[in-house]
Design an enzyme around this catalytic site. Structure first.
Site, mmCIF file in Angstrom:
data_model
loop_
_atom_site.group_PDB
_atom_site.id
_atom_site.type_symbol
_atom_site.label_atom_id
_atom_site.label_comp_id
_atom_site.label_asym_id
_atom_site.label_seq_id
_atom_site.Cartn_x
_atom_site.Cartn_y
_atom_site.Cartn_z
ATOM 1 N N GLU A 156 0.144 0.665 -4.909
ATOM 2 C CA GLU A 156 0.288 -0.340 -3.988
ATOM 3 C C GLU A 156 -1.025 -0.237 -3.419
ATOM 4 O O GLU A 156 -1.491 0.416 -2.699
ATOM 5 C CB GLU A 156 1.724 0.192 -3.265
ATOM 6 C CG GLU A 156 2.280 -0.536 -2.337
ATOM 7 C CD GLU A 156 1.761 -0.102 -1.031
ATOM 8 O OE1 GLU A 156 0.555 -1.105 -0.103
ATOM 9 O OE2 GLU A 156 1.887 0.570 -0.002
ATOM 10 N N CYS B 126 0.936 0.083 5.476
ATOM 11 C CA CYS B 126 0.157 -1.512 4.809
ATOM 12 C C CYS B 126 1.456 -2.435 5.432
ATOM 13 O O CYS B 126 1.132 -3.705 4.840
ATOM 14 C CB CYS B 126 0.348 -1.215 3.385
ATOM 15 S SG CYS B 126 -0.931 0.805 2.718
#
Length: 474
Positions: A246, A280
């Site tokens: 990720e 994010c």
């Protein structure tokens, strides 16, 4: 503050070089912690490998009970964890305690239940005289690398599914924000068998590399930057490890003329600046249709200007500092480069806060163009850009014109348009008329350079298993 490593069920001092851990709200050193030595990294992996022989054969019920106990002790020590997270990360204490701790507890409880629901396909006779079955088995030792923006939350996202599936874990939190993971080590050691969870401290070069390259590690899970992901994938390639990545994002927020502007303003004020924008999935790249562009910029600028930066222990603080001095300089540089274009206008913010700590003012930039760095590159700070667009086709193309593919949102009252645009966006998640919402039951993960693999949900649990076929002759 607990500063020892957890290796094979024992809390031990690191044998490597000491590294300072800072309070970003003041810039002061909280303490120094000794890194794990190469020998300690090896010992942790070998302890996990040895523990896997039994832990990998435990029943889902046993694993679930351990995860539930861990969830309970985190909940019982919620104030302690929140205070550590606040001091080490600069998060507002009320946010850490009220938002993050309950979500962390829920992750462990969700995967405790999910562990008991993971099944292979039903047995069947696909060849006469033979019965086949599909198993989902644990892989073995998982090396998990957690980031500095949500240290305990990301530790939970990595530990819970890996342990639920029957793996053993060696976790390395960021050397910038290790305190909650090390506190977790203290509590977990009396719940799980020795070696099932190991928690180390150290930098990527000194601890991360020997960990992720260890021949007995079968999977590496990372939440971090693209550069770190590239390095780990390359480093793990020679031993053909599974990798779970990720790697950040630059979320497009598409606002059509018919959107509820007040809802957009309220949403972006929260979802673009939560955790000082160090997220994010932050709502940081707004595309506003030209009919509402000016109104949105005006109202959003006024709203962002009311965000309060301050001391993490102040109940009225909405934004804390950035995580480190180096990151403050990166964010500042990105905004200065945007200002230097000449066509980007600073609506509010656009500068460092005066005084101690690593504070950057909540910033809104208008007039950004598609090819501008502020639109294309992740800033990872309290900085949101706004770009006008003409029509649906243009904005979908612009939204997808990014190396990232983690999160996105669409704001419109037109249900057909919401479905149509959502179907075309190349992002792991698309929200409609909201942003940033996460639940344990739904998968989180990206595509393109944002990585691959899923956190949370049953899909996240499956990522920590290997599919096996067993055939029995009658």
């Amino acid at each position: 503050m607990q500063h020892k490593l957890l290796i094979n069920g024992e809390l031990v001092s690191g044998e490597g070089e000491k590294q300072p851990v800072y309070n970003p709200a003041t810039g002061d050193v909280l303490l120094e912690i000794a890194e794990a030595s190469a020998e300690q990294v090896d010992a942790a992996v070998r302890a996990a490998d040895a523990a896997f022989a039994e832990w990998g054969q435990t029943t889902p019920k046993v694993r679930a009970e351990c995860l539930l106990k861990l969830a309970d002790v985190i909940e019982e020590n919620g104030q302690v964890f929140a205070e550590l997270e606040s001091r080490n990360c600069g998060k507002p204490l009320h946010s850490a305690f009220n938002d993050e701790i309950p979500a962390i507890v829920d992750v462990f409880r969700f995967f405790a239940g999910a562990a008991r629901c993971l099944n292979g396909l039903a047995a069947g006779e696909y060849l006469e005289g033979h019965t086949s079955m599909i198993r989902r088995d644990p892989l073995g030792v998982v090396a998990s690398i957690a980031p500095w923006n949500y240290p305990l939350m990301m530790a939970a996202w990595k530990l819970a599914p890996a342990l639920a599936a029957g793996n053993c874990v060696v976790l390395k939190p960021s050397e910038i924000t290790p305190l909650t993971a090390l506190k977790l080590a203290e509590l977990a050691k009396d719940i799980f068998p020795a070696g099932v969870i190991n928690i180390l401290f150290g930098r990527g070069k000194t601890v991360g590399d020997p960990l992720t390259g260890h021949p007995k590690v079968r999977m590496v899970s990372l939440t971090g930057s693209i550069a770190t992901g590239e390095h780990i994938i390359s480093h793990a390639a020679s031993s053909i490890k599974r990798t779970h990545m990720e790697l950040g994002g630059k979320a497009p927020v598409i606002v059509f003329d018919d959107a509820d502007i007040e809802a957009v303003v309220e949403g972006v004020r929260t979802f673009g600046y939560y955790n000082a924008g160090q997220d994010c999935t932050a709502a940081c790249r707004i595309y506003a249709q030209k009919g509402i562009y000016d109104t949105l910029v005006e109202k959003l600028g006024a709203a962002v200007a009311t965000l309060k930066s301050g001391a993490p222990d102040d109940e009225s603080t909405e934004l804390g500092p950035l995580s480190s001095l180096a990151h403050l300089e990166r964010v500042s540089k990105a905004v200065e480069e945007a200002k230097a274009t000449g066509h980007i206008k600073v609506i509010t913010g656009g500068e460092k806060r005066k005084g101690n700590g690593y504070y950057y003012a909540p910033t809104l930039l208008a007039g950004a163009l598609q090819d501008d760095a502020i639109v294309q590159k992740e800033v990872f700070g309290p900085v949101v850009s706004v770009t006008p667009f003409d029509n649906e086709e243009q904005v979908v193309n612009w939204a997808n014109d990014s190396q990232y593919g983690l999160a996105s949102s669409v704001w419109t009252k037109d249900v057909g348009r919401a479905h149509r645009v959502s179907a075309r966006l190349q992002y792991g998640c698309t929200w409609v008329n909201t942003h940033f919402m996460l639940v344990s039951e739904m998968p989180h993960g990206g595509q393109k350079l944002s990585g691959y693999g899923k956190d949370m949900s049953l899909y996240g649990l499956e990522d920590y298993t290997v599919v096996r076929h067993v055939m029995v002759k009658h």
